[in-house]
Design a protein around this motif. Sequence first.
Motif, PDB file in Angstrom:
ATOM      1  N   PHE A  53     137.572  11.091 -27.245  1.00 34.35           N
ATOM      2  CA  PHE A  53     137.623  12.238 -28.140  1.00 34.35           C
ATOM      3  C   PHE A  53     136.238  12.818 -28.400  1.00 34.35           C
ATOM      4  CE2 PHE A  53     141.822  10.420 -29.080  1.00 34.35           C
ATOM      5  CZ  PHE A  53     142.572  11.527 -28.719  1.00 34.35           C
ATOM      6  N   GLY A  54     135.203  12.011 -28.252  1.00 38.08           N
ATOM      7  CA  GLY A  54     133.842  12.538 -28.320  1.00 38.08           C
ATOM      8  C   GLY A  54     133.564  13.487 -27.166  1.00 38.08           C
ATOM      9  N   GLN A  58     132.973  17.761 -26.956  1.00 39.63           N
ATOM     10  CA  GLN A  58     131.969  18.470 -26.160  1.00 39.63           C
ATOM     11  C   GLN A  58     132.624  19.527 -25.290  1.00 39.63           C
ATOM     12  OE1 GLN A  58     129.905  15.476 -23.945  1.00 39.63           O
ATOM     13  NE2 GLN A  58     128.643  14.841 -25.679  1.00 39.63           N
ATOM     14  N   MET A  59     133.749  19.193 -24.689  1.00 41.43           N
ATOM     15  CA  MET A  59     134.440  20.152 -23.829  1.00 41.43           C
ATOM     16  C   MET A  59     134.913  21.355 -24.628  1.00 41.43           C
ATOM     17  SD  MET A  59     134.231  19.147 -20.829  1.00 41.43           S
ATOM     18  CE  MET A  59     133.308  17.716 -20.392  1.00 41.43           C
ATOM     19  N   MET A  60     135.445  21.121 -25.838  1.00 41.79           N
ATOM     20  CA  MET A  60     135.904  22.240 -26.666  1.00 41.79           C
ATOM     21  C   MET A  60     134.722  23.108 -27.079  1.00 41.79           C
ATOM     22  SD  MET A  60     138.996  20.810 -28.956  1.00 41.79           S
ATOM     23  CE  MET A  60     140.337  19.914 -28.196  1.00 41.79           C
ATOM     24  N   ARG A  61     133.600  22.480 -27.385  1.00 44.78           N
ATOM     25  CA  ARG A  61     132.394  23.251 -27.710  1.00 44.78           C
ATOM     26  C   ARG A  61     132.037  24.148 -26.529  1.00 44.78           C
ATOM     27  NH1 ARG A  61     126.362  20.747 -27.665  1.00 44.78           N
ATOM     28  NH2 ARG A  61     125.287  22.722 -27.529  1.00 44.78           N
ATOM     29  N   ARG A  62     132.037  23.586 -25.326  1.00 38.22           N
ATOM     30  CA  ARG A  62     131.679  24.373 -24.144  1.00 38.22           C
ATOM     31  C   ARG A  62     132.659  25.499 -23.891  1.00 38.22           C
ATOM     32  NH1 ARG A  62     130.209  19.035 -20.741  1.00 38.22           N
ATOM     33  NH2 ARG A  62     128.238  18.610 -21.781  1.00 38.22           N
ATOM     34  N   VAL A  63     133.950  25.246 -24.103  1.00 35.66           N
ATOM     35  CA  VAL A  63     134.958  26.290 -23.921  1.00 35.66           C
ATOM     36  C   VAL A  63     134.698  27.431 -24.903  1.00 35.66           C
ATOM     37  CG1 VAL A  63     137.416  26.849 -24.182  1.00 35.66           C
ATOM     38  CG2 VAL A  63     136.735  24.761 -22.984  1.00 35.66           C
ATOM     39  N   SER A 126     134.218  18.608 -33.538  1.00 40.05           N
ATOM     40  CA  SER A 126     135.401  17.766 -33.419  1.00 40.05           C
ATOM     41  C   SER A 126     136.026  17.445 -34.759  1.00 40.05           C
ATOM     42  CB  SER A 126     135.033  16.472 -32.693  1.00 40.05           C
ATOM     43  OG  SER A 126     136.158  15.688 -32.505  1.00 40.05           O
ATOM     44  N   GLY A 127     135.268  17.601 -35.830  1.00 42.19           N
ATOM     45  CA  GLY A 127     135.804  17.326 -37.158  1.00 42.19           C
ATOM     46  C   GLY A 127     135.932  15.849 -37.463  1.00 42.19           C
TER      47      GLY A 127
END
Length: 161
Positions: A53-54, A58-63, A126-127
């Motif tokens: 989940f870490g 990172q992937m969501m940040r990049r998206v 990520s919260g």
Amino acid sequence: MPVVYEELRRIAHQHMRKERPGHTLQTSALVNEAFVRLVDQSEVQWQNRAHFFGIAAQMMRRVLVDYARSRGYAKRGGNARQVSFDEVAMVPQERAADVVALDDALTSLAAIDSRKSQIVELRFFSGLSIEETAEVLAVSPGTVMRDWTLAKAWLRRELTA
């Protein structure tokens, strides 16, 4: 798989709640894009749930950053108003430009202290709680709190400079 997907949806929903009203990227699209990027990570040795989940954060940040940049937002200024780190979390209608500025600042912070940058990613993008962040990074919650405080101060200075 359904449990992982639901957790990714929860994280994505937290991100999307902070976006401006009428944002064209939907929660499911953010989850799907992050998931596709996670699947492409063939060289990652997944250590545990927290590690997964870490990386997902990172992937969501990049998206989100890629999406903001593709929408034509100027880096560090241009037509975007510069705001402090605290304002980034509280001004959803201007968040896309702020995400780009925050990403640039996080990249600079990572060059100085990668753990502080990771803590910001895990907490902001990520919260994750202090305890969850400590578990992901294999450090004590006290260390996370100290680094989180210092990272916020550094980012506040960087974003208002």
